[in-house]
Write an enzyme that holds these catalytic residues in place. Structure first.
Site, short mmCIF file in Angstrom:
data_model
loop_
_atom_site.label_atom_id
_atom_site.label_comp_id
_atom_site.label_asym_id
_atom_site.label_seq_id
_atom_site.Cartn_x
_atom_site.Cartn_y
_atom_site.Cartn_z
N TYR A 38 1.03 -1.48 -0.13
CA TYR A 38 -0.12 0.03 -0.07
C TYR A 38 0.87 1.21 -0.22
O TYR A 38 1.80 1.27 0.77
CB TYR A 38 -0.98 -0.24 1.25
N GLU A 39 0.40 2.21 -0.93
CA GLU A 39 1.25 3.30 -0.76
C GLU A 39 0.62 4.70 -0.48
O GLU A 39 1.20 5.82 -0.53
CB GLU A 39 1.83 3.55 -2.38
N HIS A 40 -0.74 4.37 -0.57
CA HIS A 40 -1.74 5.77 -0.19
C HIS A 40 -2.67 5.48 0.97
O HIS A 40 -2.86 4.04 1.03
CB HIS A 40 -2.59 6.29 -1.47
#
Length: 305
Positions: free
Chosen positions: A154-156
């Site tokens: 996950y990046e956001h």
């Protein structure tokens, strides 16, 4: 046993314990090679990628996402769907590559940067409901595809670091306790919001995370060997006790490239017994050039530690 004999015995046992502890904690090299595959739908297959029989090889399917598969994807609170190229990376193809290569394992990466035309957000309704949905949906996917592990990418985030830590930590705990997976990794990069979430996860559940796929290619293009080593040392301290892997991208995005000294840096890490493995983003991008850097990475890892 008199007092002096007892003291000597206890002293000897303590010395042996300390020696054992220091031996276990000592850094060590590894022959682990990992590569993301399937996100770009360009027809790449497991069998296209060269596999050195002398390394441990992990394919990482990209991605499973807790979003709907509609034309306008929306969040599903932990109910994961498959978003990789299933025509070329099917359950039967997973079984085939694993049967042909005894040291190959296959994992699935969760999240990723984008879906459709938007970003993928970690957006749970609650910890308990997200974990319950994630365990159920991922168990089905992992068993259908005969997978071995998960990767967290996950990046956001629409949730705070503590919520992320509890959701992901409880997911990994449950999947491991149920015998569904044998390993788990995380894929952070050097961004304040990203690091705050992953470091919260590491603080509470780092003992359950087997590998840190740190995205060193998210640093600026033109990174030097010395800068790369500095970044590596910083992230090794951040994820203390973890196996931080060296990494590069074949999409030309950034970091220290294979053309500009990546393997020099890896040899330096190996001489320090700090090369815990190498991972690459991605097989999709490497296909057109015939995977030259995958071959070179594995050859380096296969050399005796």
């Amino acid at each position: 046993m008199n007092f002096s004999t007892l003291f000597i015995t206890l002293f000897t046992l303590q010395a042996l314990f300390l020696l054992s502890s220091s031996t276990q904690a000592a850094p060590s090299n590894s022959d682990l090679f990992r590569e993301y595959i399937g996100a770009e739908f360009n027809g790449v297959k497991f069998s296209d990628v060269p596999i050195n029989p002398n390394v441990d090889f992990h394919f990482i399917l990209s991605f499973a996402i807790d979003y709907t598969t509609s034309s306008s994807p929306s969040t599903t609170n932990g109910k994961f769907n498959v978003f990789w190229d299933t025509d070329n990376l099917s359950p039967s193809q997973v079984s085939s590559i694993k049967s042909q290569h005894s040291k190959v394992k296959v994992a699935v990466s969760l999240g990723g940067d984008s879906v459709g035309d938007g970003s993928v957000y970690f957006n749970p309704s609650s910890i308990d409901s997200w974990v319950s949905n994630a365990v159920s949906s991922l168990t089905d996917i992992i068993q259908e595809y005969n997978l071995d592990g998960i990767d967290i990418d996950y990046e956001h985030f629409s949730a705070d670091p503590k919520t992320f830590a509890e959701c992901i930590g409880q997911l990994i705990t449950t999947l491991k306790n149920n015998g569904v997976i044998s390993f788990a990794s995380i894929a952070p990069f050097d961004d304040d919001q990203v690091q705050s979430h992953y470091l919260a996860l590491w603080k509470s559940y780092g003992h359950l995370i087997d590998y840190v796929n740190f995205q060193f290619y998210a640093y600026d293009a033109g990174t030097s060997v010395d800068q790369f080593i500095g970044y590596f040392e910083t992230q090794t301290k951040n994820y203390g006790g973890g196996k931080v892997l060296a990494s590069f991208s074949t999409d030309g995005s950034g970091g220290l490239s294979p053309e500009n000294g990546f393997f020099t840096a890896c040899n330096r890490l190996k001489s320090r017994k700090e090369l815990h493995g190498i991972f690459v983003w991605s097989a999709d991008d490497s296909k057109a050039r015939g995977f030259p850097y995958e071959k070179k990475s594995q050859a380096l890892l296969a050399i005796s530690h």
